[in-house]
Motif scaffolding. Structure first.
Motif, PDB file in Angstrom:
ATOM      1  N   GLN A 175      52.085  42.063  41.092  1.00 38.26           N
ATOM      2  CA  GLN A 175      51.648  40.664  41.003  1.00 38.26           C
ATOM      3  C   GLN A 175      52.493  39.732  41.875  1.00 38.26           C
ATOM      4  O   GLN A 175      51.971  38.808  42.496  1.00 38.26           O
ATOM      5  N   THR A 242      44.808  45.335  37.658  1.00 37.82           N
ATOM      6  CA  THR A 242      43.912  44.238  37.296  1.00 37.82           C
ATOM      7  C   THR A 242      44.306  42.971  38.047  1.00 37.82           C
ATOM      8  O   THR A 242      45.467  42.812  38.461  1.00 37.82           O
ATOM      9  N   PRO A 243      43.361  42.042  38.261  1.00 39.46           N
ATOM     10  CA  PRO A 243      43.645  40.846  39.071  1.00 39.46           C
ATOM     11  C   PRO A 243      44.824  40.028  38.586  1.00 39.46           C
ATOM     12  O   PRO A 243      45.510  39.382  39.396  1.00 39.46           O
ATOM     13  N   ASP A 244      45.102  40.048  37.268  1.00 36.05           N
ATOM     14  CA  ASP A 244      46.245  39.290  36.766  1.00 36.05           C
ATOM     15  C   ASP A 244      47.561  40.032  36.928  1.00 36.05           C
ATOM     16  O   ASP A 244      48.625  39.497  36.590  1.00 36.05           O
ATOM     17  N   LYS A 246      48.698  42.602  35.322  1.00 38.12           N
ATOM     18  CA  LYS A 246      49.336  43.017  34.072  1.00 38.12           C
ATOM     19  C   LYS A 246      49.069  44.473  33.683  1.00 38.12           C
ATOM     20  O   LYS A 246      49.818  45.042  32.889  1.00 38.12           O
ATOM     21  N   ASN A 308      37.451  43.300  37.983  1.00 36.79           N
ATOM     22  CA  ASN A 308      38.087  42.288  37.136  1.00 36.79           C
ATOM     23  C   ASN A 308      38.942  43.046  36.125  1.00 36.79           C
ATOM     24  O   ASN A 308      39.335  44.186  36.397  1.00 36.79           O
ATOM     25  N   ASP A 309      39.239  42.464  34.967  1.00 33.79           N
ATOM     26  CA  ASP A 309      40.151  43.138  34.049  1.00 33.79           C
ATOM     27  C   ASP A 309      39.511  44.241  33.219  1.00 33.79           C
ATOM     28  O   ASP A 309      40.189  44.942  32.479  1.00 33.79           O
ATOM     29  N   GLN A 438      36.765  39.256  40.576  1.00 34.59           N
ATOM     30  CA  GLN A 438      37.942  38.384  40.630  1.00 34.59           C
ATOM     31  C   GLN A 438      38.942  39.002  41.597  1.00 34.59           C
ATOM     32  O   GLN A 438      39.341  40.155  41.433  1.00 34.59           O
ATOM     33  N   GLN A 440      42.438  39.882  43.353  1.00 31.58           N
ATOM     34  CA  GLN A 440      43.806  40.003  42.872  1.00 31.58           C
ATOM     35  C   GLN A 440      44.620  38.817  43.364  1.00 31.58           C
ATOM     36  O   GLN A 440      44.519  38.408  44.526  1.00 31.58           O
ATOM     37  N   ARG A 441      45.424  38.265  42.481  1.00 31.67           N
ATOM     38  CA  ARG A 441      46.191  37.067  42.822  1.00 31.67           C
ATOM     39  C   ARG A 441      47.540  37.477  43.419  1.00 31.67           C
ATOM     40  O   ARG A 441      48.556  37.603  42.728  1.00 31.67           O
TER      41      ARG A 441
END
Length: 465
Positions: A175, A242-244, A246, A308-309, A438, A440-441
């Motif tokens: 991340q 996952t995109p967040d 985590k 997405n997640d 979404q 990935q950030r």
């Protein structure tokens, strides 16, 4: 978040048609030459220690135009020592590549030729001692490099993190953008490495049922000597994040031995909480039967990537095509949804797993997509293994997501007189095709650079104080 860029500079293109509504091949590129490791000399098989090959075993988006590619365990196509399955003391690594997406113009109905650029090579190492059969000559005090050589292991289960052998098959960026996660077939392992130095900074251990207890430098011997655990050379093949940032989601290439091995129909997916490093769930994924009802035959899984997640794309393929001297038939991306899927942690055996398998729908038939633009089944790469989403791009003025698919060319630049380069295929995906996507950030490179400068400033300030 990604930055949307206006594209420029039209490059030569060929006619394209969509093999799936909303998913179209919009670009291709190749990469060749030595890598940037600075290594000199030859490996035991005679191959150069700095060969740029096999990079499509895994690919990860790292923000902007930057992607990280990981080759597998290194050159082993040339026979030199069957006792180690012709593997060499090739040092494990990942390659940093700029795909040039922001300097290209993509036009609906054509395929743009890209010019990927290698910008860096990062060697993977451990600060703690490792078990070797034959240590890389590069090793120095306090630096122990991971290697593809199959005899680089010690006592205990195959998941022993002190083993030096590493067969990287997938890579994902953490991340914060400062480290990467790499999955492997030998352990199976999931390791975390510092992105800048390549030093291992974390180990995620899978449940012991994924490992084997009878280890051998020869895959066939290892297979025959175990009744449970991963099949030799078919361990943790795919890895998603996952995109967040985590959760990691890993998938095995083939079923575990106790689940049927290479004759089995169902592979395991594991989810891992990154904060704790603990496996939280196991799910089942059923492979297509590409044989007959009387004589079933199953492909393998090469990659998983997050939409997405809870939704993912799974790369299911055969081993046919360019590099194998045959015709590609099965290279498919399936969409799955893990929300509400049955946990199979307590189950064993194909008969018990198959009824619990997550549902899947065909997202993209890659063979159909490539033959529609002029490839033949004999020229489609056999090992299309790396899959990643990338930045959004304009295609004839419409913003589309990019989906990158890359090949593992087994370090062979030609096969049977036919060019077999490291190749990248870029597909454009419209919003309505993946409305739940979404990105990935990942911090943009400029953000990371500014953060580093800020940290340096703090350190200087402290020294002055």
């Amino acid at each position: 978040m990604f930055t949307r860029r206006l594209l420029a500079a039209l490059v030569p293109a060929v006619l394209a048609t969509s093999a799936h509504a909303g998913v179209t091949l919009i670009g291709t590129g190749t990469l060749s030459g030595p890598d940037m490791s600075g290594l000199t000399g030859a490996l035991e098989s005679g191959a150069s220690a700095s060969t740029l090959g096999g990079i499509g075993s895994g690919v990860a988006w790292a923000g902007g135009d930057t992607f990280l590619f990981t080759p597998d365990r290194g050159p082993n196509a040339t026979a030199w020592n069957s006792a180690v399955d012709d593997t060499t003391s090739y040092v494990s690594r990942f390659q940093t590549v700029n795909l040039g997406l922001s300097s290209a113009v993509f036009t609906s109905g054509s395929v743009t030729t890209l010019t990927p650029t290698l910008t860096d090579t990062t060697l993977l190492s451990s600060a703690t001692p490792l078990n070797y059969g034959s240590a890389p000559a590069l090793n120095s005090s306090g630096v122990n490099y991971f290697t593809g050589r199959s005899d680089a292991f010690g006592a205990g289960l195959s998941s022993n993190p002190n083993n030096a052998r590493l067969d990287p098959e997938s890579i994902r960026v953490a991340q914060n953008g400062k480290s990467v996660f790499v999955s492997d077939e030998y352990g199976p392992y999931i390791y975390q490495f510092d992105r800048a130095t390549g030093e291992r900074i974390g180990v995620i251990t899978l449940p012991s049922k994924f490992a084997v207890s009878n280890l051998s430098s020869q895959g066939a011997t290892e297979i025959s000597g175990n009744t449970s655990g991963r099949v030799a050379n078919k361990g943790m093949e795919g890895l998603a994040i996952t995109p967040d940032g985590k959760t990691l989601v890993g998938i095995m290439q083939s079923p575990l031995i106790q689940d049927g091995g290479t004759d089995g129909s169902t592979v395991r997916i594991v989810t891992i909480d990154i904060a704790t490093g603990k496996v939280t769930h196991e799910y089942a994924y059923k492979l297509d039967n590409i044989g007959t009802v009387a004589k079933p035959k199953y492909p393998t899984v090469s990659e998983i990537v997050a939409i997405n997640d809870h939704e993912f794309l799974v790369d299911e393929r055969d081993g046919k095509g360019l590099g194998d001297g045959s015709n590609a038939a099965v290279k498919k991306l399936y969409k799955i949804d893990l929300s509400g899927a049955a946990d199979v942690s307590a189950l064993s055996g194909a008969a018990n797993l198959a009824p619990k398998a997550v549902g899947k729908t065909l997202f993209l038939d890659v063979v159909a997509a490539l033959t529609s633009v002029g490839y033949t089944t004999a020229t489609i790469p056999a090992k299309l293994e790396g899959v990643a989403f990338g930045p959004d791009v304009l295609v004839s003025g419409v913003m589309e997501h990019t989906l990158i698919v890359a090949n593992d060319n087994d370090f062979l630049s030609t096969v049977g007189g036919i060019a077999n380069p490291n190749r990248v295929f870029v597909f454009g995906v419209t919003d309505d095709t993946l409305p739940s996507y979404q990105a990935q950030r990942i911090p943009e490179p400029t953000t990371l650079a500014l953060a580093a400068l800020g940290l340096m400033g703090c350190m200087v300030g402290r020294r002055k104080g």
